[in-house]
Design an enzyme around this catalytic site. Structure first.
Site, PDB file in Angstrom:
ATOM      1  CE  LYS A   1     -60.613  20.514  45.146  1.00 43.74           C
ATOM      2  NZ  LYS A   1     -61.869  20.118  44.901  1.00 43.74           N
TER       3      LYS A   1
HETATM    4  C1  LIG Z   1     -62.989  19.407  45.280  1.00 44.81           C
HETATM    5  C2  LIG Z   1     -63.616  18.640  44.213  1.00 44.81           C
HETATM    6  C3  LIG Z   1     -65.129  18.609  44.092  1.00 44.81           C
HETATM    7  C4  LIG Z   1     -65.924  19.615  44.912  1.00 44.81           C
HETATM    8  O1  LIG Z   1     -65.980  20.854  45.101  1.00 44.81           O
HETATM    9  P1  LIG Z   1     -66.442  21.663  46.156  1.00 44.81           P
HETATM   10  O2  LIG Z   1     -66.192  23.260  45.865  1.00 44.81           O
HETATM   11  O3  LIG Z   1     -65.852  21.449  47.557  1.00 44.81           O
HETATM   12  O4  LIG Z   1     -67.829  21.268  46.472  1.00 44.81           O
HETATM   13  C5  LIG Z   1     -65.939  18.027  43.045  1.00 44.81           C
HETATM   14  N1  LIG Z   1     -64.831  17.228  42.180  1.00 44.81           N
HETATM   15  C6  LIG Z   1     -63.734  16.993  42.224  1.00 44.81           C
HETATM   16  C7  LIG Z   1     -62.960  16.047  41.427  1.00 44.81           C
HETATM   17  C8  LIG Z   1     -63.060  17.788  43.439  1.00 44.81           C
HETATM   18  O5  LIG Z   1     -61.827  17.646  43.436  1.00 44.81           O
END
Ligand SMILES: *Cc1c(COP(=O)(O)O)cnc(C)c1O
Length: 377
Positions: free
Chosen positions: A179
């Protein structure tokens, strides 16, 4: 060339030093500061940091008191935990197809998926592009359906000029290394609703709430909590929050670098009619830059990804058509063909490298390699 790479420098190390030398490594000033920065940036009253966005989504469905018999509408193309958060609390994830132009929930499909049991919708801002919130809200509010914004990809994303995260009932962010802002693992819940914030604060902290303190104990050197509900430990540590505080201070720079890379791809690829580029939107934060091949299916897409890998360019499919994944397909006897756009996205999408520090020659290499691979497959 890797798909993504975090950008750390002395700022993170300095914050880590401050945190570690203070001796306060969880539930302390760094978590508070990180929460304050997230809330300010996204224009919300409350931000509560968590161990991941998955934890944030789970806290969201718990705080909304969703349970067995309830249904939650989820876009059919997303990361799997957008759906799992309903199933964690015994509710049912009901899928609705996406709009191929944006990869986000198609409001018409959302409306069709609604039943008398629908209690919430997960509005995913996939790859950093805001979901069509006005349309979703118009459909949801008439029926008292809560909006959970899955803003995992969307720190810095705006919708109609407004930051996401406070535009529904609850927002959920991720700080995973894929992210835009990362703390290794981490997440946050955002909300303008005091009751929801209070519930999330308690549920992430063992179910604790402020207790009525008997007079003879009020003077003691302890803090008293009541535990009237089941709860969990889903708190972020101050060590991770320290990294988050440093990352937030450079968010505008991180976003500008991603937009520069996205513009660079557009310059090099927009003449092609054999690939489809991401939707153009000034609020897009480009957590991912996802293209789609216009001709051919999964085999050709995979062959292209192999060609890129041979030149050390790392790629990935966009994300998953979740109704086609074993857990959901088997549990609900789903037929993936009922989600044609999600299946097209599943079979034909490619995530190209995007990270701060990518150079013009990196962009040239990806574009040239793609050019040759498209001609050869
Ligand atoms: C990455 C992601 C998640 C999960 O995030 P984590 O912090 O890894 O649990 C949930 N929804 C979307 C759309 C994502 O891209």
């Amino acid at each position: 060339m890797q798909l993504t790479a975090p950008k750390f420098d002395e700022a993170e190390i300095e914050m880590l030093r401050t945190c570690l030398s203070s001796g306060w490594v969880t539930q302390g000033p760094m978590s508070q500061k990180f929460e304050q920065l997230i809330a300010e940036r996204h224009g919300v009253k409350h931000a509560l940091v968590t161990t991941s966005c998955t934890a944030a989504l789970h806290l969201a469905t718990m705080a909304l008191d969703l349970k067995a018999g309830d249904e939650v509408v989820v876009p059919a193309f997303t990361w799997i935990t957008s759906a799992h958060c309903a199933e964690y609390v015994g509710a049912r994830a009901v899928f609705a197809d996406i709009d191929l132009a944006t990869y986000n929930l198609d409001p018409a499909a959302f409306e069709t998926a609604i039943t008398p049991r629908t209690r919430a919708v997960v509005a995913v801002h996939l790859f950093g592009l805001a979901a069509p919130l006005d349309d979703i809200r118009a459909i949801a509010s008439r029926r008292g359906i809560a909006i959970i914004e899955d803003a995992a990809c969307a720190i810095g994303t705006t919708y109609d000029g407004k930051p996401v995260g406070g535009l529904g009932d609850i927002g959920c962010f991720s700080f995973h290394p894929r992210k835009i802002v990362t703390t290794g693992e981490g997440g946050a819940v955002t909300t303008n609703d005091d009751t929801i914030a209070k519930a999330v604060g308690s549920l992430r902290n063992h179910g604790a709430s402020a207790a009525h303190v008997p007079d003879d104990e009020a003077v003691g050197p302890w803090t008293m909590s009541a535990y009237n509900q089941i709860g969990y430990n889903l708190r972020l540590s101050d060590i991770q929050a320290a990294v988050g505080v440093a990352q937030m201070s450079k968010l505008d720079g991180l976003l500008a670098e991603r937009r520069w890379v996205a513009d660079g791809y557009r310059e090099r690829l927009s003449d092609r009619n054999d690939i489809v580029l991401p939707a153009v939107d000034p609020g897009h934060s480009y957590q991912s830059f996802v293209i789609r091949i216009a001709e051919g299916g999964r085999q050709r897409r995979n062959a292209l990804m192999v060609s890129l890998a041979k030149r050390s360019i790392q790629t990935r499919p966009g994300t998953h058509a979740v109704p086609a994944l074993g857990y959901y397909r088997t549990k609900y006897g789903l037929c993936p063909q009922h989600f044609p756009n999600a299946m097209i996205a599943e079979d034909t999408s490619i995530t190209l490298p995007i990270f701060p520090g990518m150079t013009a020659s990196d962009l040239d290499l990806v574009a040239e390699t793609l050019d040759r691979a498209l001609a050869a497959t």
